[in-house]
Design a protein around this motif. Structure first.
Motif, PDB file in Angstrom:
ATOM      1  N   THR A  43       0.841  -1.187   0.000  1.00 13.47           N
ATOM      2  CA  THR A  43       0.000   0.000   0.000  1.00 13.47           C
ATOM      3  C   THR A  43       0.879   1.242   0.000  1.00 13.47           C
ATOM      4  O   THR A  43       1.896   1.294   0.683  1.00 13.47           O
ATOM      5  CB  THR A  43      -0.914   0.004   1.242  1.00 13.47           C
ATOM      6  OG1 THR A  43      -1.688  -1.204   1.246  1.00 13.47           O
ATOM      7  CG2 THR A  43      -1.854   1.191   1.211  1.00 13.47           C
ATOM      8  N   ALA A  44       0.495   2.225  -0.791  1.00 14.51           N
ATOM      9  CA  ALA A  44       1.272   3.451  -0.837  1.00 14.51           C
ATOM     10  C   ALA A  44       1.302   4.116   0.535  1.00 14.51           C
ATOM     11  O   ALA A  44       0.333   4.090   1.286  1.00 14.51           O
ATOM     12  CB  ALA A  44       0.662   4.404  -1.865  1.00 14.51           C
ATOM     13  N   MET A 222       5.249  14.036  -9.102  1.00 13.60           N
ATOM     14  CA  MET A 222       5.728  12.665  -9.080  1.00 13.60           C
ATOM     15  C   MET A 222       5.166  11.893  -7.887  1.00 13.60           C
ATOM     16  O   MET A 222       5.541  10.747  -7.653  1.00 13.60           O
ATOM     17  CB  MET A 222       7.253  12.619  -9.073  1.00 13.60           C
ATOM     18  CG  MET A 222       7.881  13.001 -10.401  1.00 13.60           C
ATOM     19  SD  MET A 222       9.635  12.597 -10.496  1.00 13.60           S
ATOM     20  CE  MET A 222       9.998  13.089 -12.193  1.00 13.60           C
ATOM     21  N   LYS A 223       4.267  12.545  -7.128  1.00 18.33           N
ATOM     22  CA  LYS A 223       3.577  11.866  -6.036  1.00 18.33           C
ATOM     23  C   LYS A 223       2.151  11.540  -6.470  1.00 18.33           C
ATOM     24  O   LYS A 223       1.649  12.065  -7.465  1.00 18.33           O
ATOM     25  CB  LYS A 223       3.550  12.749  -4.785  1.00 18.33           C
ATOM     26  CG  LYS A 223       4.919  12.972  -4.156  1.00 18.33           C
ATOM     27  CD  LYS A 223       4.784  13.723  -2.837  1.00 18.33           C
ATOM     28  CE  LYS A 223       6.131  13.828  -2.140  1.00 18.33           C
ATOM     29  NZ  LYS A 223       6.010  14.476  -0.797  1.00 18.33           N
ATOM     30  N   VAL A 292       0.030   2.296  -7.904  1.00 18.19           N
ATOM     31  CA  VAL A 292       0.401   1.728  -9.188  1.00 18.19           C
ATOM     32  C   VAL A 292       1.152   0.417  -8.964  1.00 18.19           C
ATOM     33  O   VAL A 292       1.797   0.220  -7.930  1.00 18.19           O
ATOM     34  CB  VAL A 292       1.278   2.737  -9.963  1.00 18.19           C
ATOM     35  CG1 VAL A 292       2.656   2.891  -9.312  1.00 18.19           C
ATOM     36  CG2 VAL A 292       1.425   2.346 -11.425  1.00 18.19           C
ATOM     37  N   ASP A 293       1.062  -0.496  -9.908  1.00 20.78           N
ATOM     38  CA  ASP A 293       1.862  -1.717  -9.843  1.00 20.78           C
ATOM     39  C   ASP A 293       3.335  -1.384 -10.050  1.00 20.78           C
ATOM     40  O   ASP A 293       3.675  -0.461 -10.801  1.00 20.78           O
ATOM     41  CB  ASP A 293       1.416  -2.707 -10.924  1.00 20.78           C
ATOM     42  CG  ASP A 293       0.376  -3.694 -10.417  1.00 20.78           C
ATOM     43  OD1 ASP A 293      -0.256  -3.413  -9.387  1.00 20.78           O
ATOM     44  OD2 ASP A 293       0.197  -4.748 -11.061  1.00 20.78           O
ATOM     45  N   SER A 294       4.217  -2.148  -9.399  1.00 26.58           N
ATOM     46  CA  SER A 294       5.651  -1.881  -9.527  1.00 26.58           C
ATOM     47  C   SER A 294       6.448  -3.150  -9.314  1.00 26.58           C
ATOM     48  O   SER A 294       5.915  -4.199  -8.939  1.00 26.58           O
ATOM     49  CB  SER A 294       6.090  -0.820  -8.509  1.00 26.58           C
ATOM     50  OG  SER A 294       6.154  -1.372  -7.191  1.00 26.58           O
ATOM     51  N   ASP A 301       6.088   2.887  -5.450  1.00 30.53           N
ATOM     52  CA  ASP A 301       6.362   4.321  -5.388  1.00 30.53           C
ATOM     53  C   ASP A 301       5.811   4.993  -6.650  1.00 30.53           C
ATOM     54  O   ASP A 301       6.042   4.524  -7.761  1.00 30.53           O
ATOM     55  CB  ASP A 301       7.877   4.538  -5.294  1.00 30.53           C
ATOM     56  CG  ASP A 301       8.241   5.947  -4.881  1.00 30.53           C
ATOM     57  OD1 ASP A 301       7.732   6.898  -5.513  1.00 30.53           O
ATOM     58  OD2 ASP A 301       9.047   6.107  -3.943  1.00 30.53           O
ATOM     59  N   PRO A 302       5.097   6.111  -6.517  1.00 26.86           N
ATOM     60  CA  PRO A 302       4.530   6.770  -7.705  1.00 26.86           C
ATOM     61  C   PRO A 302       5.571   7.275  -8.688  1.00 26.86           C
ATOM     62  O   PRO A 302       5.262   7.462  -9.873  1.00 26.86           O
ATOM     63  CB  PRO A 302       3.725   7.925  -7.113  1.00 26.86           C
ATOM     64  CG  PRO A 302       4.317   8.170  -5.762  1.00 26.86           C
ATOM     65  CD  PRO A 302       4.744   6.817  -5.270  1.00 26.86           C
TER      66      PRO A 302
END
Length: 332
Positions: A43-44, A222-223, A292-294, A301-302
């Motif tokens: 989770t972000a 970028m956040k 977002v998926d990463s 991280d966005p």
């Protein structure tokens, strides 16, 4: 006769019950700790969000020169109503199933997967109108307060990217010109990436994440943005717009293309090509957390937001795109 019946609840039984209760309590504590840990990993974090009102308006557009190509070409490709999703990456990890380590959302060429080739893309069908067979794809966005399921991956999300996949509300595919000169057509099967899926662990190298909200055009961050009620989350993907004139790809998947400088001029020995911009919006339910998926190490991280493009426009149609831009027309 004379044998006493077993007495339940005696001292020995109490000791067993207490021991069992302690074992259950310990087990529950461990499970809770694991759940909390996994939630923290998938989770972000609060610090990764920012209210869109706090984001500065970006600088205005570059001043146009006398030879600018001022047209635009829109490829109408839908918003992935077909739910074309997979964890492949035909640009970075060709031939490797689940090579992306996260799930991608697609518009355009419906055959795109790990085993796509120039020949297979040219022979496939597309969600785009007018003959555009190109592949456009980016990581999915998920609501992280629920458990989702990905039909393409056993056990749900890929490599810890849990949550319900949130379909896009809209997807815009637009090609623009150069503020300083005419553009040349892209070569067919040109492959490009914008942004860096490893940006969080590489000090922001090649990061190009642009998050925003509808109604707040000109503000990108970028956040993850916190958008007010009635405003939708926006992801903008701007691709390199200068080409080396020779190669459709390179070992790094970056060295054959480049971004123009702040004044719109392409680097030496490169040529301006149509500038691709993808704009993807999401109707995120108010107050719901999303990410977002990463890659696993990037912890969603966005700053890692990125997108891929494989140009499968037929050569004649791409020539029409370049002509439209150079002649200052709005086409598509």
């Amino acid at each position: 006769m004379g044998r006493a019946s077993p007495k339940f609840g005696g001292g020995g039984s109490r000791r067993v019950n207490v021991a069992g209760w302690l074992a259950v309590a310990v087990f529950r504590t461990v499970v809770l700790a694991v759940v909390v840990f996994l939630a923290a990993c998938t989770t972000a974090e609060e610090g990764q969000f920012i209210g869109i009102e706090r984001v500065r308006v970006s600088a205005g557009a570059v001043a146009l020169g006398p030879d600018a190509s001022t047209g635009s070409f829109t490829s109408v490709c839908g918003r992935n109503e077909e739910r074309h999703l997979n964890a492949d990456n035909a640009v970075i990890s060709p031939g490797v199933r689940f090579g992306a380590h996260h799930t991608h959302e697609y518009v355009g060429n419906l055959s795109t997967d790990a085993f796509s080739t120039s020949e297979s893309l040219a022979a496939a069908v597309s969600t785009c109108a007018g003959g555009d067979l190109s592949a456009y794809f980016w990581p999915v966005l998920r609501l992280t307060d629920v458990v989702g399921h990905d039909d393409h991956a056993e056990g749900g999300g890929v490599h810890g990217n849990t949550g319900e996949v949130l379909p896009p509300d809209s997807v815009a595919v637009v090609f623009g010109g150069s503020p300083t000169s005419a553009v040349v057509p892209m070569p067919r099967f040109l492959r490009m990436i914008t942004g860096n899926p490893s940006a969080a662990t590489s000090d922001g190298l090649n990061a190009n994440a642009k998050w925003g909200c509808t109604g707040f055009e000109g503000r990108t961050t970028m956040k993850y943005p916190r958008c007010p009620a009635g405003s939708k989350v926006v992801r903008t993907f701007d691709f390199p717009n200068c080409w080396d004139g020779r190669n459709a790809d390179s070992a790094s998947h970056r060295d054959h293309v480049a971004f123009a400088s702040a004044d719109g001029v392409c680097p030496k020995a490169t040529f301006p090509v149509p500038a691709l911009r993808l704009v993807v919006t999401y109707d995120v339910p108010e107050g719901r957390p999303f990410a977002v998926d990463s890659f696993p190490d990037e912890h969603r991280d966005p700053i890692t937001d990125h997108a891929m493009f494989v140009n499968a426009f037929p050569a004649a149609l791409m020539a029409q795109v370049a002509a439209c831009l150079n002649e200052g027309r709005a086409c598509g």
